[in-house]
Scaffold this motif. Structure first.
Motif, PDB file in Angstrom:
ATOM      1  N   UNK B  31       0.870  -1.009   0.315  1.00 57.95           N
ATOM      2  CA  UNK B  31      -0.252  -0.291  -0.435  1.00 57.95           C
ATOM      3  C   UNK B  31       0.642   1.087   0.016  1.00 57.95           C
ATOM      4  N   UNK B  34      -1.010   4.608  -3.574  1.00 56.60           N
ATOM      5  CA  UNK B  34      -1.953   4.007  -3.646  1.00 56.60           C
ATOM      6  C   UNK B  34      -3.183   4.928  -4.686  1.00 56.60           C
ATOM      7  N   UNK B  37      -1.535   1.830  -9.027  1.00 55.36           N
ATOM      8  CA  UNK B  37      -2.506   0.703  -9.304  1.00 55.36           C
ATOM      9  C   UNK B  37      -3.522   1.262 -10.259  1.00 55.36           C
ATOM     10  N   UNK B  38      -4.538   1.960  -9.508  1.00 60.83           N
ATOM     11  CA  UNK B  38      -5.659   1.639 -10.456  1.00 60.83           C
ATOM     12  C   UNK B  38      -5.625   2.351 -11.581  1.00 60.83           C
TER      13      UNK B  38
END
Lengths: 719, 60
Positions: B31, B34, B37-38
């Motif tokens: 994490x 954050x 990755x999206x």
């Protein structure tokens, strides 16, 4: 860094998608049949195998495990390979997983039609099928975890976390709820009884909703919604936070299915508390999904897959707001046992799961078949038919639920129940059942358009069974361990396998410890006048379960005035200590039967009344919607099973005297003869071994033990 | 209600395994980022056939 080339497996995705189409059609057709039967009972066509009590579990199992299950596997396998940048762990496992799951579905359908059922909702399948499910589920987990381990992408995208949690959750639930003692090849009794069985069942029941219908689909939503909208998820951070909070909270909410029932108060309070808290992580998902579309709502206008996903998220938001509300005791008093719950589940099933499945497939099928969607117009028509269908289905049922509750609790000026006959309240809501048929039919017509559209799309394109991709290998992580710490190193490298093995070991070890513990005298308050079922009553109980009577009749009177005035004394924990499985039910399409053997209660009926009513309920109530059961007079109980059943009950700790199993058949016939003679007086001849005699004996046992008449008899015998 | 010990035990066990996974995820830096990755999942490039193919993942 050097790029590696490899192939994604699209064939397995295609297989699961085709299975989704086939089983989806079956599940919806059976659902429509069930809806027709509820409004017009002659739709069982006079066939034992098509009666509502058999059809309803087939519908629920087909929707959940066949339709939604296959779609889930398709979606998970497609998305996992791409976010992990690796082909699925093992092609052979994939294949066994696929065919094994289809075989399980076929077995499930056949056994449920035949009335082979454990009598526990959404866990009706008998023990050999339970074992197959466990094996196939582990293979699915193995394949998934194997792919995670060989991934090229270091970061595990949030979807995969949802998939992993789903695997673990379902594995635990399935194992614990399936502890059962086989009696014969397709018959078993659960290890737990009464209140204990109820707690396990609804711990399972609610978490099946959580880990089969919610967590995998949130994972899928986090992949397919951003892909379809071509936008990153609104907040990746929120997706992680609500993931962890949701899976920690869900496990504790099961008891909200048993509010006001024979269960310690603190357990109910625990269930309510966690259920109310669940609204936060649930809405986290809905909000995150909908906000992903900010600035992209123009795409939703002309894009059927996004439209479906928006409806799915909206339905999810509605259902997860409603769920916590329904978990409050005062709201639950209304919603439980009425059509409110049916409406709630269909918002979830048709809206959330249905919407996600359609949205995902409209996006996915053209992709792996390397073509365009055959008809956008048709997809849009499907969308409107489905959305309208959901509304026309759910709104009448909300209406029906509240109406029935109002009628049931209505008192007249003399302080008497205004509608003392349960049937009268059902007749009032019957028009709503017709609306439900219309809603369901619209949804089905939409589904047929979907099938045509999918078939044409598949025909237009050609499957790219193995899709070539390239990605950089995952960088080796630096280990900070010193030399010599080889065991630690090994564990570290094998962390996930190790956890998996540990988990299996814990479950087996746990079971070995727990089973003897459960057989130890439990601290449930016992009632001395409550005795085990006689062999005849036990056989009747098997008939009751096999015909799915629990799908329409509860055996649980809540301590609410309008329930005790109607049915009698409220249900106590000690009354069901010999009930393997418990039969409290979750829906009252007919009246509660917990006092059917309590002479003087409104549900106590004479032997000849029961016979006439089973032969054709409309001979007694012209407007009854109960199907007739004339085959009860014809079907015979296998006397060999009588002994086996008693022996099994003894193993489970039911206190029959030693060696009683050998005498059971004699007692059975003696007791049966009394009922046969009684029926003869009214001019009816049945065999003592017929199912009719057994089920009447069983009904006359319900609540009898605590009736004043029985207690007087016991005290006389003692003197 | 002996069964509650079992259910609470099993539920805690499940929660514990999730906790272990959570700690593992945080410790291994899952994490740390954050956002990327999206966005990364949105990129999927078509690949042309090449001769270097990873032996383990040949299509069957």
């Amino acid at each position: 860094m050097e790029l590696q080339q490899f192939y994604y497996d699209n064939k397995i995705v295609k297989n699961f998608m085709l299975a989704t189409l086939v089983w989806g059609a079956v599940a919806l057709l059976v659902g429509l049949l069930a809806a027709l039967q509820l409004a017009m009972p002659f739709h069982n066509l006079g066939v034992e195998y098509l009666s509502f009590g058999r059809i309803r579990p087939i519908h629920t199992n087909a929707v959940i495990f066949a339709f939604i299950g296959n779609a889930m596997f398709a979606g998970v396998y497609y998305a996992s390979q791409r976010v992990l940048k690796a082909r699925l762990f093992n092609d052979v496992i994939s294949k066994i997983h696929f065919w094994g799951w289809q075989f399980i579905i076929v077995c499930a359908a056949l056994t449920l039609f035949a009335g082979k059922t454990t009598g526990k909702e959404y866990a009706e399948l008998e023990w050999p099928i339970d074992l197959m499910i466990a094996v196939i589920w582990v293979l699915f987990g193995w394949n998934l975890i194997g792919t995670v381990l060989k991934r090229r992408e270091k970061h595990i995208y949030v979807s995969v976390w949802w998939f992993l949690a789903s695997f673990i959750g379902v594995a635990v639930l399935h194992v614990v709820n399936s502890f059962e003692l086989p009696v014969s090849f397709l018959k078993s009794y659960p290890l737990y009884a009464g209140a204990q069985d109820a707690v396990v069942q609804w711990w399972y029941g609610h978490n099946a909703v959580a880990f089969f219908l919610t967590t995998p689909w949130l994972g899928l939503m986090y992949y397919y919604l951003p892909k379809a909208a071509n936008r990153p998820v609104y907040s990746y951070q929120l997706s992680i936070i609500h993931f962890w909070s949701l899976i920690f909270l869900y496990m504790w909410s099961g008891p909200h299915h048993l509010l006001y029932q024979a269960l310690p108060d603190w357990v109910q309070a625990l269930g309510v508390t966690f259920s109310v808290m669940l609204i936060a992580p649930s809405w986290g998902g809905m909000v995150n999904g909908l906000l992903t579309l900010r600035g992209a709502w123009d795409k939703v206008r002309d894009n059927a897959e996004l439209k479906f996903m928006v409806v799915a998220l909206t339905a999810y938001g509605m259902a997860t707001f409603e769920g916590p509300m329904m978990s409050l005791k005062n709201v639950n008093a209304i919603s439980h046992f009425t059509d409110w719950t049916i409406a709630h589940t269909h918002i979830g099933g048709m809206g959330w799961n249905g919407g996600m499945i359609f949205g995902m497939m409209y996006w996915l099928v053209p992709r792996i078949f390397r073509t365009q969607l055959y008809s956008k117009k048709m997809a849009n028509t499907h969308f409107w038919l489905a959305t309208l269908g959901i509304l026309l289905f759910a709104i009448p049922l909300y209406w029906a639920g509240i109406t029935q509750w109002l009628l049931l609790r209505q008192y007249n000026a003399n302080g008497m129940l205004a509608n003392p006959i349960f049937m009268e309240t059902t007749t009032q809501i019957l028009p709503m059942y017709f609306f439900r048929i219309v809603g369901g039919a619209l949804f089905l017509v939409g589904f047929i358009l979907f099938l045509i559209n999918m078939a044409k799309t598949i025909k237009m394109g050609s499957l790219e069974a193995n899709e070539l991709v390239e990605a950089a290998p995952r960088a080796k992580e630096l280990s900070t361990r010193k030399d010599g710490e080889t065991v630690h190193r090994w564990i570290e490298r094998r962390g996930v396998q190790f956890a998996l093995l540990m988990f299996v070991a814990l479950v087996i070890g746990g079971a070995a410890e727990i089973i003897p513990m459960l057989k130890v005298e439990s601290n449930i308050p016992k009632i001395s006048s409550v005795t085990p079922y006689s062999p005849l009553e036990l056989a009747g109980r098997d008939v009751y379960i096999s015909n799915g009577c629990y799908n329409c009749h509860s055996q649980q009177i809540r301590p609410l005035r309008w329930e005790t005035d109607r049915y009698g004394e409220y249900s106590k924990i000690g009354e069901s200590v010999y009930d393997h499985p418990f039969q409290w039910g979750s829906r009252r399409t007919g009246p509660d039967l917990a006092r059917a053997g309590y002479v003087g209660s409104s549900t106590y009926k004479s032997t000849s009344w029961e016979f006439t009513h089973f032969m054709n309920p409309r001979d007694i109530y012209p407007q009854s919607i109960m199907p007739p059961y004339p085959w009860f007079a014809v079907n015979q109980i296998d006397m060999k099973d009588v002994k086996k059943s008693i022996e099994a009950m003894q193993t489970l700790g039911v206190p029959y005297p030693k060696g009683y199993a050998d005498k059971a058949a004699g007692d059975y016939l003696k007791e049966a003869q009394v009922i046969v003679d009684e029926l003869k007086q009214t001019g009816v001849t049945v065999l003592p071994t017929s199912e009719m005699v057994a089920i009447i004996a069983y009904l006359h046992k319900l609540g009898r033990d605590i009736s004043p008449e029985n207690i007087e008899k016991i005290s006389k015998m003692k003197k | 209600m002996n069964i509650l010990y079992l259910l609470i035990g099993v539920s805690l066990l499940a929660a514990l395994s999730f906790l272990v996974l959570f700690i593992w995820a945080v410790k291994t830096g899952q994490y740390e980022d954050t956002f990327t990755p999206s966005v990364r999942i949105l990129f999927e490039e078509e690949t042309k056939v090449n001769t270097i193919i990873d032996d383990n993942e040949k299509a069957k």
